[in-house]
Design a protein around this motif. Sequence first.
Motif, mmCIF file in Angstrom:
data_model
loop_
_atom_site.group_PDB
_atom_site.id
_atom_site.type_symbol
_atom_site.label_atom_id
_atom_site.label_comp_id
_atom_site.label_asym_id
_atom_site.label_seq_id
_atom_site.Cartn_x
_atom_site.Cartn_y
_atom_site.Cartn_z
ATOM 1 N N ALA B 204 1.300 -1.159 -0.146
ATOM 2 C CA ALA B 204 0.047 0.160 0.049
ATOM 3 C C ALA B 204 0.836 1.161 -0.152
ATOM 4 O O ALA B 204 0.613 2.220 -0.571
ATOM 5 N N SER B 205 1.830 1.144 0.907
ATOM 6 C CA SER B 205 3.033 2.562 1.095
ATOM 7 C C SER B 205 3.760 3.309 -0.083
ATOM 8 O O SER B 205 3.802 3.922 -0.896
ATOM 9 N N GLY B 210 -1.940 9.523 -5.372
ATOM 10 C CA GLY B 210 -2.831 9.891 -5.174
ATOM 11 C C GLY B 210 -4.250 8.740 -4.715
ATOM 12 O O GLY B 210 -5.084 9.287 -3.995
ATOM 13 N N ILE B 211 -3.688 7.833 -5.031
ATOM 14 C CA ILE B 211 -4.573 6.395 -3.973
ATOM 15 C C ILE B 211 -3.793 6.399 -3.142
ATOM 16 O O ILE B 211 -4.844 6.392 -1.749
ATOM 17 N N GLU B 214 -5.761 7.979 -0.173
ATOM 18 C CA GLU B 214 -6.953 7.389 0.278
ATOM 19 C C GLU B 214 -6.360 6.063 1.317
ATOM 20 O O GLU B 214 -7.995 6.060 1.590
ATOM 21 N N VAL B 215 -5.600 5.457 1.454
ATOM 22 C CA VAL B 215 -5.877 4.305 1.613
ATOM 23 C C VAL B 215 -5.334 4.705 3.258
ATOM 24 O O VAL B 215 -6.203 3.809 4.025
ATOM 25 N N LEU B 216 -4.643 6.007 3.635
ATOM 26 C CA LEU B 216 -5.247 6.164 5.047
ATOM 27 C C LEU B 216 -6.429 6.532 4.980
ATOM 28 O O LEU B 216 -7.791 5.684 6.382
ATOM 29 N N LYS B 217 -7.072 7.142 4.918
ATOM 30 C CA LYS B 217 -8.936 8.099 4.932
ATOM 31 C C LYS B 217 -9.423 6.075 5.244
ATOM 32 O O LYS B 217 -10.540 7.178 6.135
ATOM 33 N N PHE B 218 -9.369 5.611 4.147
ATOM 34 C CA PHE B 218 -10.387 5.071 3.919
ATOM 35 C C PHE B 218 -9.968 3.662 5.098
ATOM 36 O O PHE B 218 -10.218 2.373 4.530
ATOM 37 N N SER B 219 -8.680 3.577 5.683
ATOM 38 C CA SER B 219 -7.964 2.634 6.060
ATOM 39 C C SER B 219 -9.030 1.224 7.349
ATOM 40 O O SER B 219 -8.920 0.276 7.690
ATOM 41 N N SER B 221 -11.693 -0.004 7.074
ATOM 42 C CA SER B 221 -12.203 -1.263 6.116
ATOM 43 C C SER B 221 -11.695 -2.609 5.875
ATOM 44 O O SER B 221 -11.643 -2.866 5.710
ATOM 45 N N GLY B 222 -10.508 -2.289 6.497
ATOM 46 C CA GLY B 222 -10.104 -3.092 6.373
ATOM 47 C C GLY B 222 -8.762 -3.400 6.934
ATOM 48 O O GLY B 222 -7.702 -4.270 7.993
ATOM 49 N N PHE B 223 -7.849 -2.628 6.161
ATOM 50 C CA PHE B 223 -7.138 -2.297 5.755
ATOM 51 C C PHE B 223 -6.188 -1.835 7.658
ATOM 52 O O PHE B 223 -4.845 -2.492 8.189
ATOM 53 N N ARG B 224 -6.257 -0.962 8.711
ATOM 54 C CA ARG B 224 -6.307 -1.035 9.269
ATOM 55 C C ARG B 224 -6.298 -1.593 10.668
ATOM 56 O O ARG B 224 -4.892 -1.635 10.839
ATOM 57 N N THR B 227 -2.022 -2.681 9.549
ATOM 58 C CA THR B 227 -1.258 -1.134 10.238
ATOM 59 C C THR B 227 -0.893 -2.090 11.482
ATOM 60 O O THR B 227 0.656 -1.449 12.131
#
Lengths: 310, 310
Positions: B204-205, B210-211, B214-219, B221-224, B227
């Motif tokens: 992800a990093s 541009g993406i 938003e990965v951090l913003k919408f984290s 949803s699962g990604f969090r 991390t």
Amino acid sequence: MEAPFYSRLALIGIGLIGSSIALAARASGAVGEIAIHTRSPSTLKRAEELGLGDAYFATAAEAVKGADCVIVCVPVGACAAVAAEIGPHLAPGAVVSDVGSVKAAVVKAMAPHLPAGIHFIPGHPIAGTEYSGPDAGFATLFENRWCVLTPGEDVDPAAVARFVAFWRTLGANVETMSAEHHDLVLAITSHLPHLIAYNIVGTASDLEAGIRSEVLKFSASGFRDFTRIAASDPTMWRDIFLANKDAVLEMLGRFNEDLAMLTRAIRTGDGDTLFELFTRTRAIRRSIVAIGQDTAAPDFGRRGTEKPEG
Amino acid sequence: MEAPFYSRLALIGIGLIGSSIALAARASGAVGEIAIHTRSPSTLKRAEELGLGDAYFATAAEAVKGADCVIVCVPVGACAAVAAEIGPHLAPGAVVSDVGSVKAAVVKAMAPHLPAGIHFIPGHPIAGTEYSGPDAGFATLFENRWCVLTPGEDVDPAAVARFVAFWRTLGANVETMSAEHHDLVLAITSHLPHLIAYNIVGTASDLEAGIRSEVLKFSASGFRDFTRIAASDPTMWRDIFLANKDAVLEMLGRFNEDLAMLTRAIRTGDGDTLFELFTRTRAIRRSIVAIGQDTAAPDFGRRGTEKPEG
């Protein structure tokens, strides 16, 4: 613009998201009446027992009659059939939305069935738990969570503004973007993490019996967090992967390239490469905490409390 | 057998685990005095400011003098050097243990340096948070968590029984097994999940700018959740992967086979295969909750509370 934003909200599907919308809309006064339909008679009965709405209908066609806002809360794979059923019964000028985790495929599935004069504003509230069904819902589910809306460029801005205000009243932060961009961002933030979690839990469940029982016992060491993600609703997630295939395969390709590099580093004993990556990922965690998308409280101990003072 | 179990406990290394042992041993009265050494002078000073021990030493050799229990709480890669340093200074009959997440490599690294008459009982408390350092420790970290001990077959059973009682007094559930078996079980429950989490956060990093934002913003949803795991201590984890290479590569091979099958199912639109796996993994989650290794409270909302009633 003030609540109520809609005099009659119809919810098609009353699982975790549908029931939470019902509870949040009721608690906030965002709508007048709430009409509910869901396919399973026993679930519809349960929704009525829980008092989630004002009226309950055995068909989607009946439920949407006279509604100025319709939110379809069914798995992505069922959206086309619902749109086909409700299309002829929608009130002129009504907003039609959904809550699917994939947007381009939902637009493709629903749009052809919606008559002219309907404001189609696809949506994705990025909120949930690993539970499903009408008993799982709660009114504060959307508080401080993102809701992404992906209206087409030709949708009436006033209708979009009203729907944005509705979601904000339910507690959500709202952002609009194209359906395609949404699908790419969610592929990496949500769909790939779920796929990986499902996969690793599956790998563990295939282990020899002597090890498998200990996998459960010692799951607190990291595995546990994956099982939480991998306990999400199977139907919903099957549909997501099928509907967002291209973006998921693209992100999976990148993931596999990176994993091959990491595997080689372990095999060759290249500690520097490992250390460099592990330091970089730690910084990303700090960014997520800094922008308020998670708390800094240590969670591995699962006590739901901050470390005691002193 | 009653506390105190040891008149003088020496802790070599005072990070998250070392400081938590100090606090738990003090709170429970499991030991008389606590002697502390750690390599960094500023960390040693911080341990003293926090009042974690009774005496603080600039060298490990001094810290272990007169101690009837020594627990080495340093990254796995540093265990050999510590054992070489303390070996000549250990009190006859002392227990020597560690807290490393890999056991066979630690035994190989430490055993040659320990003189006859020492009771060597390697240990691994399966507890922690994503934080590190002496400020991260707390006295209840081990409560209801597993501590695996891997004493060799020739170790005095009375010495093992006393050390088991010590860990139980700190709140842990204790299990003994061979070092090799421990390493295989932890490879799948802990090391592979961490590797995968590090990898996906790294993927992800590397995304286009541009993406990425938003990965951090919408984290949420699962990604969090990934991390959180991928924020663990880089040095500790580099050492774990290097020290448990064979078992990790074995589990990684199985994981990759399964992922290839899952990828093919997505590519070919095979929904049945996806649904079958996602149903099976959900059942595993229920087993983990059932045996008390996690709570059933919905956690995706990160409120630390149960769903409100009604």
